[in-house]
Motif scaffolding. Structure first.
Motif, PDB file in Angstrom:
ATOM      1  N   SER A  29      17.676  -7.255 -45.761  1.00  0.00           N
ATOM      2  CA  SER A  29      17.946  -8.608 -45.278  1.00  0.00           C
ATOM      3  C   SER A  29      19.305  -9.037 -45.784  1.00  0.00           C
ATOM      4  O   SER A  29      19.781  -8.569 -46.824  1.00  0.00           O
ATOM      5  N   VAL A  30      19.948  -9.947 -45.046  1.00  0.00           N
ATOM      6  CA  VAL A  30      21.292 -10.420 -45.369  1.00  0.00           C
ATOM      7  C   VAL A  30      21.288 -11.938 -45.435  1.00  0.00           C
ATOM      8  O   VAL A  30      20.648 -12.604 -44.621  1.00  0.00           O
ATOM      9  N   ASP A  31      21.992 -12.485 -46.406  1.00  0.00           N
ATOM     10  CA  ASP A  31      22.102 -13.942 -46.522  1.00  0.00           C
ATOM     11  C   ASP A  31      23.263 -14.260 -47.469  1.00  0.00           C
ATOM     12  O   ASP A  31      23.943 -13.356 -47.957  1.00  0.00           O
ATOM     13  N   ALA A  39      20.125  -7.232 -49.391  1.00  0.00           N
ATOM     14  CA  ALA A  39      19.102  -6.865 -50.367  1.00  0.00           C
ATOM     15  C   ALA A  39      18.089  -5.939 -49.717  1.00  0.00           C
ATOM     16  O   ALA A  39      17.780  -6.071 -48.525  1.00  0.00           O
ATOM     17  N   ASP A  40      17.577  -5.000 -50.511  1.00  0.00           N
ATOM     18  CA  ASP A  40      16.558  -4.097 -49.982  1.00  0.00           C
ATOM     19  C   ASP A  40      15.197  -4.788 -49.992  1.00  0.00           C
ATOM     20  O   ASP A  40      15.069  -5.950 -50.398  1.00  0.00           O
ATOM     21  N   ARG A  69      16.352  -6.343 -54.385  1.00  0.00           N
ATOM     22  CA  ARG A  69      17.465  -5.912 -55.227  1.00  0.00           C
ATOM     23  C   ARG A  69      18.747  -5.901 -54.397  1.00  0.00           C
ATOM     24  O   ARG A  69      18.755  -5.378 -53.286  1.00  0.00           O
ATOM     25  N   PRO A  70      19.831  -6.455 -54.926  1.00  0.00           N
ATOM     26  CA  PRO A  70      21.084  -6.508 -54.154  1.00  0.00           C
ATOM     27  C   PRO A  70      21.639  -5.116 -53.877  1.00  0.00           C
ATOM     28  O   PRO A  70      21.731  -4.276 -54.775  1.00  0.00           O
ATOM     29  N   LYS A  72       9.259 -12.342 -41.391  1.00  0.00           N
ATOM     30  CA  LYS A  72       8.639 -12.893 -42.593  1.00  0.00           C
ATOM     31  C   LYS A  72       9.112 -12.178 -43.858  1.00  0.00           C
ATOM     32  O   LYS A  72       9.068 -12.731 -44.949  1.00  0.00           O
ATOM     33  N   LYS A  73       9.580 -10.939 -43.716  1.00  0.00           N
ATOM     34  CA  LYS A  73      10.063 -10.188 -44.878  1.00  0.00           C
ATOM     35  C   LYS A  73      11.471 -10.597 -45.295  1.00  0.00           C
ATOM     36  O   LYS A  73      11.992 -10.072 -46.283  1.00  0.00           O
ATOM     37  N   ARG A  74      12.074 -11.527 -44.548  1.00  0.00           N
ATOM     38  CA  ARG A  74      13.425 -11.943 -44.899  1.00  0.00           C
ATOM     39  C   ARG A  74      13.477 -12.665 -46.234  1.00  0.00           C
ATOM     40  O   ARG A  74      14.556 -12.809 -46.846  1.00  0.00           O
ATOM     41  N   ASN A  75      12.326 -13.082 -46.729  1.00  0.00           N
ATOM     42  CA  ASN A  75      12.312 -13.765 -48.023  1.00  0.00           C
ATOM     43  C   ASN A  75      12.772 -12.853 -49.160  1.00  0.00           C
ATOM     44  O   ASN A  75      13.066 -13.325 -50.250  1.00  0.00           O
ATOM     45  N   THR A  76      12.859 -11.532 -48.903  1.00  0.00           N
ATOM     46  CA  THR A  76      13.301 -10.626 -49.965  1.00  0.00           C
ATOM     47  C   THR A  76      14.725 -10.939 -50.419  1.00  0.00           C
ATOM     48  O   THR A  76      15.029 -10.859 -51.609  1.00  0.00           O
TER      49      THR A  76
END
Length: 309
Positions: free
Chosen positions: A96-98, A166-167, A171-172, A265-269
């Motif tokens: 995911s990216v943010d 982040a995976d 973890r970044p 929903k997994k973007r919260n990682t």
């Protein structure tokens, strides 16, 4: 061993990857002591001059952190630790990216106008067997001014922005620092292209994730075209104005982009990865004047996260 110091297991994982002196520039102070001092400062945000005496001279600790931030050593260490995790099958490549805003302290202002010094050439690097170094030593961009140092003005005031991927285990994987007003979508491609996880033995480093999730800030044509060109499956919600424009065009507007709700929903990682990074106070608030030093601070925090998870 103090609170936050490297454990014996973490040190044994990191020790073979560290630079070693060639003997021509004098003996270096013990790496473990100095790295523990750097991690103490990154974790607590204390001023360099106020480091406890057990870490040795504060200037030695600061200079090594500054030098490793400038010549890419922190980035290489992070890549090598990621490579070991990938070889053991411990990286979840559904990434995911943010981005996140980092408030800049008043001490972060007033960087020198001259470019940073060239990295010293004393010391050679010892790599792990069958795993070459990836990050190339480089001279950081400098020249003074808030913009060139990753400082700007946003709704939060005097700020920097930390862009990251982040995976699936929070973890970044890669980090970039920009001024606080910089739009997220403009740094999407640089963040993905900084993912470089070396492979054991021969072969190119892995740079392509299995899938990607991002929020509406990354929902535009160039981002989706870039992901399609690289063959990366992605889940990015469509903006309401883009959806309305597509519907107005009728059949000429094309099909709506695919959206997997369960995957989104997994973007919260990545949000949890940001929370982990901001447990380090020198990341949550920027005290470093130079942009490349602050990026090194964030990478050192990311390295500690990888070693401890």
């Amino acid at each position: 061993m103090g609170r936050g110091d490297l454990t014996d297991a973490e040190w044994e994982q990191l020790r073979p990857l560290l630079p070693v002196s060639n003997g021509r520039c004098g003996r270096w102070r013990d790496h473990r002591q100095v790295i523990n001092g750097i991690l103490h400062r990154v974790r607590t945000g204390v001023q360099w001059r106020d480091l406890p005496e057990r870490f040795g001279p504060w200037k030695t600790v600061y200079e090594r952190h500054r030098r490793w931030s400038g010549d890419g050593t922190w980035e290489r260490l992070l890549q090598q630790v990621q490579a070991a995790a990938d070889a053991a099958g411990e990286i979840d490549w559904d990434i995911s990216v943010d981005s996140t805003i980092v408030r800049a302290h008043q001490h972060a202002a007033g960087a020198r106008t001259d470019p940073p010094p060239e990295p010293r050439k004393g010391g050679r690097r010892r790599g792990t067997p069958g795993r070459g170094t990836v990050a190339e030593p480089r001279r950081p961009l400098g020249g003074g001014g808030a913009g060139s140092e990753g400082l700007g003005r946003s709704r939060g005031g005097f700020t920097s922005k930390l862009h990251l991927s982040a995976d699936g285990r929070c973890r970044p994987l890669s980090l970039i620092v920009t001024p606080g007003q910089r739009a997220d979508c403009t740094q999407f491609k640089p963040v993905l292209e900084k993912i470089r996880v070396p492979r054991p033995g021969l072969g190119r480093p892995r740079k392509k994730p299995d899938s990607l999730a991002a929020d509406r800030a990354y929902s535009n044509g160039p981002v989706r075209e870039y992901l399609r060109r690289r063959g990366i499956r992605h889940t990015i919600p469509e903006k309401s104005d883009s959806q309305a424009a597509r519907l107005r065009k009728g059949s000429r507007g094309g099909r709506p982009p695919g959206f997997a709700e369960d995957r989104y929903k997994k973007r919260n990682t990545v949000e949890r990865a940001i929370n982990r990074l901001k447990q380090f106070r020198a990341v949550a608030t920027r005290y470093d004047k130079r942009g490349y030093v602050f990026l090194g601070t964030a990478i050192a925090a990311a390295l500690a996260i990888w070693l401890r998870t």
